[in-house]
Design an enzyme around this catalytic site. Sequence first.
Site, mmCIF file in Angstrom:
data_model
loop_
_atom_site.group_PDB
_atom_site.id
_atom_site.type_symbol
_atom_site.label_atom_id
_atom_site.label_comp_id
_atom_site.label_asym_id
_atom_site.label_seq_id
_atom_site.Cartn_x
_atom_site.Cartn_y
_atom_site.Cartn_z
ATOM 1 N N CYS A 2 0.885 -1.224 -0.016
ATOM 2 C CA CYS A 2 -0.139 -0.052 -0.119
ATOM 3 C C CYS A 2 1.043 1.433 -0.130
ATOM 4 O O CYS A 2 1.984 1.202 0.670
ATOM 5 C CB CYS A 2 -0.868 -0.072 1.166
ATOM 6 S SG CYS A 2 -1.802 -1.461 1.555
ATOM 7 N N ARG A 28 5.007 0.377 -6.114
ATOM 8 C CA ARG A 28 4.861 -0.374 -4.855
ATOM 9 C C ARG A 28 4.131 -1.624 -5.059
ATOM 10 O O ARG A 28 4.038 -2.424 -4.324
ATOM 11 C CB ARG A 28 4.394 0.298 -3.772
ATOM 12 C CG ARG A 28 5.369 1.440 -3.376
ATOM 13 C CD ARG A 28 4.775 2.459 -2.454
ATOM 14 N NE ARG A 28 4.366 2.078 -1.054
ATOM 15 C CZ ARG A 28 5.415 2.194 -0.032
ATOM 16 N NH1 ARG A 28 6.608 2.602 -0.271
ATOM 17 N NH2 ARG A 28 5.071 1.579 1.128
ATOM 18 N N TRP A 74 -2.949 -2.619 -1.436
ATOM 19 C CA TRP A 74 -2.590 -3.904 -1.820
ATOM 20 C C TRP A 74 -3.053 -4.909 -0.864
ATOM 21 O O TRP A 74 -2.845 -4.990 0.179
ATOM 22 C CB TRP A 74 -0.847 -3.974 -1.799
ATOM 23 C CG TRP A 74 -0.160 -5.364 -2.436
ATOM 24 C CD1 TRP A 74 -0.129 -5.627 -3.487
ATOM 25 C CD2 TRP A 74 0.071 -6.330 -1.472
ATOM 26 N NE1 TRP A 74 0.505 -6.760 -3.639
ATOM 27 C CE2 TRP A 74 0.627 -7.319 -2.497
ATOM 28 C CE3 TRP A 74 0.252 -6.786 -0.170
ATOM 29 C CZ2 TRP A 74 1.496 -8.580 -2.052
ATOM 30 C CZ3 TRP A 74 0.957 -7.977 0.201
ATOM 31 C CH2 TRP A 74 1.243 -8.696 -0.788
ATOM 32 N N ASN A 100 -1.505 1.731 5.939
ATOM 33 C CA ASN A 100 -0.619 0.689 5.488
ATOM 34 C C ASN A 100 -0.205 -0.149 6.649
ATOM 35 O O ASN A 100 0.055 0.375 7.863
ATOM 36 C CB ASN A 100 0.776 1.128 5.060
ATOM 37 C CG ASN A 100 0.571 2.166 3.769
ATOM 38 O OD1 ASN A 100 -0.481 2.113 3.174
ATOM 39 N ND2 ASN A 100 1.774 2.722 3.316
ATOM 40 N N GLY A 101 -0.072 -1.392 6.620
ATOM 41 C CA GLY A 101 0.228 -2.322 7.463
ATOM 42 C C GLY A 101 -0.875 -3.410 7.945
ATOM 43 O O GLY A 101 -1.665 -3.572 7.096
ATOM 44 N N GLU A 469 18.877 -15.871 -9.073
ATOM 45 C CA GLU A 469 18.417 -14.647 -9.413
ATOM 46 C C GLU A 469 17.814 -14.611 -10.858
ATOM 47 O O GLU A 469 16.798 -13.871 -10.916
ATOM 48 C CB GLU A 469 19.556 -13.576 -9.271
ATOM 49 C CG GLU A 469 19.123 -11.884 -9.550
ATOM 50 C CD GLU A 469 18.060 -11.360 -8.861
ATOM 51 O OE1 GLU A 469 17.458 -12.166 -7.797
ATOM 52 O OE2 GLU A 469 17.443 -10.414 -9.488
ATOM 53 N N LYS A 473 14.063 -13.529 -11.550
ATOM 54 C CA LYS A 473 13.559 -12.396 -12.440
ATOM 55 C C LYS A 473 12.723 -13.127 -13.424
ATOM 56 O O LYS A 473 11.809 -12.431 -14.026
ATOM 57 C CB LYS A 473 14.905 -11.863 -13.231
ATOM 58 C CG LYS A 473 15.125 -10.596 -13.262
ATOM 59 C CD LYS A 473 15.473 -9.628 -12.147
ATOM 60 C CE LYS A 473 14.759 -9.999 -10.964
ATOM 61 N NZ LYS A 473 14.897 -9.182 -9.593
ATOM 62 N N GLU A 476 9.234 -13.845 -12.132
ATOM 63 C CA GLU A 476 8.538 -12.698 -11.781
ATOM 64 C C GLU A 476 7.925 -11.926 -12.616
ATOM 65 O O GLU A 476 6.975 -11.328 -12.470
ATOM 66 C CB GLU A 476 8.887 -12.135 -10.553
ATOM 67 C CG GLU A 476 10.122 -11.053 -10.741
ATOM 68 C CD GLU A 476 10.593 -10.155 -9.688
ATOM 69 O OE1 GLU A 476 11.702 -9.983 -9.789
ATOM 70 O OE2 GLU A 476 9.909 -9.971 -8.528
ATOM 71 N N HIS A 492 20.417 -34.446 -8.821
ATOM 72 C CA HIS A 492 19.917 -34.942 -7.504
ATOM 73 C C HIS A 492 18.156 -34.828 -7.444
ATOM 74 O O HIS A 492 17.723 -35.028 -6.263
ATOM 75 C CB HIS A 492 20.497 -34.513 -6.193
ATOM 76 C CG HIS A 492 21.755 -34.806 -6.189
ATOM 77 N ND1 HIS A 492 22.480 -35.970 -5.665
ATOM 78 C CD2 HIS A 492 23.085 -33.863 -6.152
ATOM 79 C CE1 HIS A 492 23.684 -35.845 -5.504
ATOM 80 N NE2 HIS A 492 24.308 -34.670 -6.022
ATOM 81 N N LYS A 591 6.717 -3.702 -4.560
ATOM 82 C CA LYS A 591 8.122 -3.399 -4.552
ATOM 83 C C LYS A 591 8.571 -3.420 -3.260
ATOM 84 O O LYS A 591 9.717 -3.878 -3.081
ATOM 85 C CB LYS A 591 8.471 -1.777 -5.063
ATOM 86 C CG LYS A 591 9.628 -1.306 -5.167
ATOM 87 C CD LYS A 591 10.548 -1.935 -6.152
ATOM 88 C CE LYS A 591 11.839 -1.552 -6.374
ATOM 89 N NZ LYS A 591 12.462 -2.497 -6.980
#
Length: 596
Positions: A2, A28, A74, A100-101, A469, A473, A476, A492, A591
């Site tokens: 948010c 965000r 969000w 927010n939170g 990474e 990338k 996402e 394995h 974000k």
Amino acid sequence: MCGIIGCAGRDGDTLDVLVEGLSKLEYRGYDSAGVALSGADLDVCKCAGKIADLRSAVENRDLAGSVGIGHTRWSTHGPPTDENAHPHLDCTGDVAVVHNGIIENYQSLRDELATAGHRFKSDTDTEVVPHLIEDALADGADPESAVREAVGRLDGSYAVAVVVAGVDTVFAARNDSPLVLGLGEDAYYLASDVPAFRDHTDRVVYIDDGEFARIDGDGWTVSDESGAVVEKPVDTVEWDPEETGKSGYDHFMLKEIHEQPRALRQCLQGRVDELGGQVDIGDLGTLNPVAVQFVACGTSYHAALYGAEMFREVGIPAQAFLASEYATSPPPIGDAFVVGVTQSGETADTLSALREAGRRGARTLAVTNVVGSTAARECDHVLYIRAGPEIGVAASKTFASQQAALNLLSLATTNVTDGREIIAALRDLPGDIQEILDDSRAREIAKRYRDADAYFFIGRGYNYPVALEGALKMKEITYEHAEGFAAGELKHGPLALVTENTPVFAVVTGDDERATKTVGNVKEVEARDAPVVAVTDGESDVERYADHVLEIPAQHPRTTAVTANVQLQLVAYHTAALLGRSIDKPRHLAKSVTVE
Ligand code: M6R
């Protein structure tokens, strides 16, 4: 996550400032948005969807007021609907709140308020706040005291901003969720992040946990829980508002990938002396760690894995932990120095891990991009990565800058035998990356494999976090299945997934034992008909077994792990672009993840 914006003292354009501010917080991640303006009355407009939907919705309304608040939501409690969008109102419609939170005790508060006759319209935890304020006002409290009283009943994390009909002030409070004031000439702002008001001012005041703030047309104040005024330092933001634009690139992510040479120069500037083989990162150089524990999430966790490898290499016990695990199942800390790697400095899991380490007596260091962020302020030490603002949800330039900054940390605090060579390689990094950006075949590879069933990434040593990474990338921003493995682990289990339609990206650099063994793993893949894309500096013979090659300049293994990653960023970017994905704001992602 948010985003909050609030403003007071604007001359007739409060609504525009709020909506424009929200658009600067879009990066965000969010799924609904809204605004509330307070003049003689309170006007609210909110909807599920994007800022563009909010813009259309406000066009048909006559919204006016001298102060206002806005929010991008969000979803945590309840789906993204018009009703669940913020601001939320009390029963009278005179109090509007954005938050927010997560309010952990919202259910018991809601039950209590409902029993007392309050009517709720949303599924959110936030909605209890305006009703608590309503009760306090009904009991005769002035608006500021009513906000304090309501906030005093909340458990959990919050940044809240409140407006009340007929009151030309925005009230705010913070606990575990970022909040910053912006000080203009005749107007004042508050927001969860500086870009929301950076077009209007570069002077900022960071609010701390437990503090209250108020802004109106005449100024600002910050006070503590008892109401005593707190003298706060005023900081100046150094980056230009232009840096938060796309500068002609199709996406912020592409722009930020291309900004890596500059970001690295900024990170190294004034900190390395190639001739003397010295690194200067101030007092941090005297830390002398006997053991290091890194805590981080996502991309920053991959940087932490890379950092831990550097300390182990010189014989210092070092380990990287996922912050969310560390926070609830911390390992024995002993004399370890605890390093939180966090671009935003606001990731709730990383902050929890750092706080846990602090409670256990560890010295803590934040490696972060955001000046004044919670991690920067709460840790004993801070090392800024100086990447400049990163707007794309997918981390790109900040990963490279984290890698560079962690090199500086290891060079300054340990006895690295090949220090001069590493410093020279770091100095070459901006140029090496520019070479890749000018001449990469990543788009060609992306076109060839855009319809693959899945993408696998393998690497060893410094290249293991690069493989992780590369996969993160890819998944996402393309929404396709991608996994990264330590090269030796493939046989394995994961090898069972390999087919002619699952390209394997093998990061192979240098010609040491790690490279030789990884080439062996590449042969195992090739024998099972999977296409191999080697990301290599040409030092080993991996090209003989690869279907395609993405070249990087031959350099020290620490910095080829930076350049190899740039090739993988480009492959992910071009694949996502070809698939038409929402690159800068991937679905479901945010974000800055400010909830645990
Ligand atoms: O701000 P932080 O570095 O603490 O964020 C941690 C992760 O949420 C973040 O790295 C995330 O994985 C990236 N945006 C992925 O590209």
